[in-house]
Scaffold this motif. Structure first.
Motif, PDB file in Angstrom:
ATOM      1  N   MET A 102       0.838  -1.196   0.000  1.00 43.27           N
ATOM      2  CA  MET A 102       0.000   0.000   0.000  1.00 43.27           C
ATOM      3  C   MET A 102       0.876   1.250   0.000  1.00 43.27           C
ATOM      4  N   GLY A 103       0.506   2.210  -0.853  1.00 42.95           N
ATOM      5  CA  GLY A 103       1.248   3.462  -0.922  1.00 42.95           C
ATOM      6  C   GLY A 103       2.264   3.514  -2.043  1.00 42.95           C
ATOM      7  N   GLN A 104       2.611   2.368  -2.585  1.00 44.12           N
ATOM      8  CA  GLN A 104       3.591   2.321  -3.668  1.00 44.12           C
ATOM      9  C   GLN A 104       2.937   2.684  -4.993  1.00 44.12           C
ATOM     10  N   GLU A 105       3.769   3.142  -5.920  1.00 44.91           N
ATOM     11  CA  GLU A 105       3.298   3.428  -7.279  1.00 44.91           C
ATOM     12  C   GLU A 105       3.344   2.146  -8.106  1.00 44.91           C
ATOM     13  N   VAL A 106       2.306   1.953  -8.897  1.00 44.70           N
ATOM     14  CA  VAL A 106       2.221   0.784  -9.768  1.00 44.70           C
ATOM     15  C   VAL A 106       2.023   1.255 -11.202  1.00 44.70           C
ATOM     16  N   THR A 107       2.778   0.703 -12.131  1.00 44.44           N
ATOM     17  CA  THR A 107       2.627   1.037 -13.546  1.00 44.44           C
ATOM     18  C   THR A 107       2.391  -0.229 -14.346  1.00 44.44           C
ATOM     19  N   LEU A 108       1.266  -0.263 -15.032  1.00 44.10           N
ATOM     20  CA  LEU A 108       0.921  -1.389 -15.897  1.00 44.10           C
ATOM     21  C   LEU A 108       1.120  -0.958 -17.334  1.00 44.10           C
ATOM     22  N   ARG A 109       1.586  -1.893 -18.153  1.00 36.64           N
ATOM     23  CA  ARG A 109       1.938  -1.547 -19.529  1.00 36.64           C
ATOM     24  C   ARG A 109       1.162  -2.394 -20.529  1.00 36.64           C
ATOM     25  N   CYS A 110       0.933  -1.809 -21.693  1.00 36.13           N
ATOM     26  CA  CYS A 110       0.168  -2.497 -22.730  1.00 36.13           C
ATOM     27  C   CYS A 110       0.702  -2.138 -24.111  1.00 36.13           C
ATOM     28  N   LYS A 111       0.863  -3.164 -24.924  1.00 40.90           N
ATOM     29  CA  LYS A 111       1.195  -2.965 -26.330  1.00 40.90           C
ATOM     30  C   LYS A 111       0.041  -3.510 -27.149  1.00 40.90           C
ATOM     31  N   PRO A 112      -0.710  -2.648 -27.832  1.00 36.12           N
ATOM     32  CA  PRO A 112      -1.865  -3.126 -28.598  1.00 36.12           C
ATOM     33  C   PRO A 112      -1.435  -3.834 -29.875  1.00 36.12           C
ATOM     34  N   ILE A 113      -2.397  -4.448 -30.546  1.00 32.32           N
ATOM     35  CA  ILE A 113      -2.137  -5.080 -31.824  1.00 32.32           C
ATOM     36  C   ILE A 113      -1.850  -3.997 -32.861  1.00 32.32           C
ATOM     37  N   SER A 114      -0.824  -4.214 -33.642  1.00 33.01           N
ATOM     38  CA  SER A 114      -0.427  -3.235 -34.645  1.00 33.01           C
ATOM     39  C   SER A 114      -1.572  -2.941 -35.612  1.00 33.01           C
ATOM     40  N   GLY A 115      -1.833  -1.656 -35.819  1.00 33.77           N
ATOM     41  CA  GLY A 115      -2.884  -1.259 -36.747  1.00 33.77           C
ATOM     42  C   GLY A 115      -4.222  -0.978 -36.077  1.00 33.77           C
ATOM     43  N   HIS A 116      -4.382  -1.430 -34.843  1.00 35.59           N
ATOM     44  CA  HIS A 116      -5.625  -1.139 -34.123  1.00 35.59           C
ATOM     45  C   HIS A 116      -5.617   0.309 -33.654  1.00 35.59           C
ATOM     46  N   ASN A 117      -6.771   0.980 -33.762  1.00 33.13           N
ATOM     47  CA  ASN A 117      -6.785   2.401 -33.470  1.00 33.13           C
ATOM     48  C   ASN A 117      -7.454   2.771 -32.154  1.00 33.13           C
ATOM     49  N   SER A 118      -7.989   1.778 -31.452  1.00 33.13           N
ATOM     50  CA  SER A 118      -8.596   2.073 -30.151  1.00 33.13           C
ATOM     51  C   SER A 118      -8.006   1.143 -29.100  1.00 33.13           C
ATOM     52  N   LEU A 119      -7.853   1.679 -27.902  1.00 32.36           N
ATOM     53  CA  LEU A 119      -7.303   0.902 -26.799  1.00 32.36           C
ATOM     54  C   LEU A 119      -8.128   1.142 -25.552  1.00 32.36           C
ATOM     55  N   PHE A 120      -8.393   0.058 -24.833  1.00 31.82           N
ATOM     56  CA  PHE A 120      -9.248   0.105 -23.653  1.00 31.82           C
ATOM     57  C   PHE A 120      -8.500  -0.473 -22.452  1.00 31.82           C
ATOM     58  N   TRP A 121      -8.721   0.120 -21.292  1.00 38.17           N
ATOM     59  CA  TRP A 121      -8.258  -0.442 -20.021  1.00 38.17           C
ATOM     60  C   TRP A 121      -9.480  -0.842 -19.197  1.00 38.17           C
ATOM     61  N   TYR A 122      -9.455  -2.102 -18.719  1.00 42.71           N
ATOM     62  CA  TYR A 122     -10.530  -2.629 -17.885  1.00 42.71           C
ATOM     63  C   TYR A 122      -9.946  -3.135 -16.573  1.00 42.71           C
ATOM     64  N   ARG A 123     -10.844  -3.228 -15.583  1.00 39.72           N
ATOM     65  CA  ARG A 123     -10.493  -3.847 -14.309  1.00 39.72           C
ATOM     66  C   ARG A 123     -11.541  -4.912 -14.016  1.00 39.72           C
ATOM     67  N   GLN A 124     -11.093  -6.082 -13.554  1.00 38.70           N
ATOM     68  CA  GLN A 124     -12.020  -7.166 -13.263  1.00 38.70           C
ATOM     69  C   GLN A 124     -11.840  -7.653 -11.832  1.00 38.70           C
ATOM     70  N   THR A 125     -12.937  -7.684 -11.112  1.00 40.39           N
ATOM     71  CA  THR A 125     -12.962  -8.242  -9.759  1.00 40.39           C
ATOM     72  C   THR A 125     -14.180  -9.151  -9.643  1.00 40.39           C
ATOM     73  N   MET A 126     -14.166 -10.008  -8.647  1.00 44.93           N
ATOM     74  CA  MET A 126     -15.305 -10.894  -8.443  1.00 44.93           C
ATOM     75  C   MET A 126     -16.550 -10.094  -8.092  1.00 44.93           C
TER      76      MET A 126
END
Lengths: 111, 111
Positions: B15-39
């Motif tokens: 708790m309190g630490q910085e977290v960085t998540l990274r994503c490389k989309p499929i080449s040529g795709h023009n939209s990118l989405f970030w989702y979060r999933q929990t139960m």
């Protein structure tokens, strides 16, 4: 707020049985998608439906979009253990690619 | 095609630490989405980009969350400071024409 309710929430059946999963909303969607998600993986798109009343088939899976474009169903014929997973529906409003995901149906097919 | 690539696959932090998540989309795709999933809350859309521009960030929980897409092949989701309630699986998805392709997700645990 758009909500997509799926039913049943959980389903455990024997191999060879048929089943239907439902996705309901009070909102109208311009398109609706169904996904299957396996443990530890991201959802995988199965189908997209865009026309009210549209029916699409993918091998043993039959997808239907409601006439009013507020609901959808997924029917699986002769379920197999490989069909096990979390099934998610997702709807988008006109003019947007912003999909709202349903609550999910967790299916387990027993051999 | 390698599909959508996310890193790290697993992250455990305090708790309190910085977290960085990274994503490389499929080449040529023009939209990118970030989702979060929990139960408890299912799959929630946090933010999406079109042609590298943030279009809708209404799903971002609070100011502790930020996302960037400096170019067409890279996006980050940052949480600073992280809290235990941020524990979830975070998915990135890219799309061309409405069909979303999800990455394998980053499983985040904040202690």
């Amino acid at each position: 707020t758009q909500l997509l309710e799926q039913s049943p929430q959980f389903l455990s059946i024997q191999e060879g049985e048929n089943l239907t999963v439902y996705c309901n909303s009070s909102s109208v969607f311009s398109s609706l998608q169904w996904y299957r998600q396996e443990p530890g993986e991201g959802p995988v798109l199965l189908v997209t439906v865009v026309t009210g009343g549209e029916v699409k088939k993918l091998k043993r899976l039959t997808f239907q979009f409601g006439d009013a474009r507020k609901d959808s169903s997924l029917h699986i014929t002769a379920a197999q253990p490989g069909d096990t997973g979390l099934y998610l529906c997702a709807g988008a409003s006109s003019g947007t690619y912003k999909y709202i995901f349903g609550t999910g149906t967790r299916l387990k097919v027993l051999a | 095609d390698a599909g959508v690539i996310q890193s790290p696959r697993h992250e455990v932090t305090e708790m309190g630490q910085e977290v960085t998540l990274r994503c490389k989309p499929i080449s040529g795709h023009n939209s990118l989405f970030w989702y979060r999933q929990t139960m408890m809350r299912g799959l929630e859309l946090l933010i999406y980009f079109n042609n590298n521009v943030p279009i809708d960030d209404s799903g971002m929980p609070e100011d502790r969350f930020s996302a960037k897409m400096p170019n067409a092949s890279f996006s980050t989701l940052k949480i600073q400071p992280s809290e235990p309630r941020d524990s979830a699986v975070y998915f990135c998805a890219s799309t061309l024409g409405g069909n979303q392709y999800f990455g394998p997700g980053t499983r985040l645990l904040v202690l």
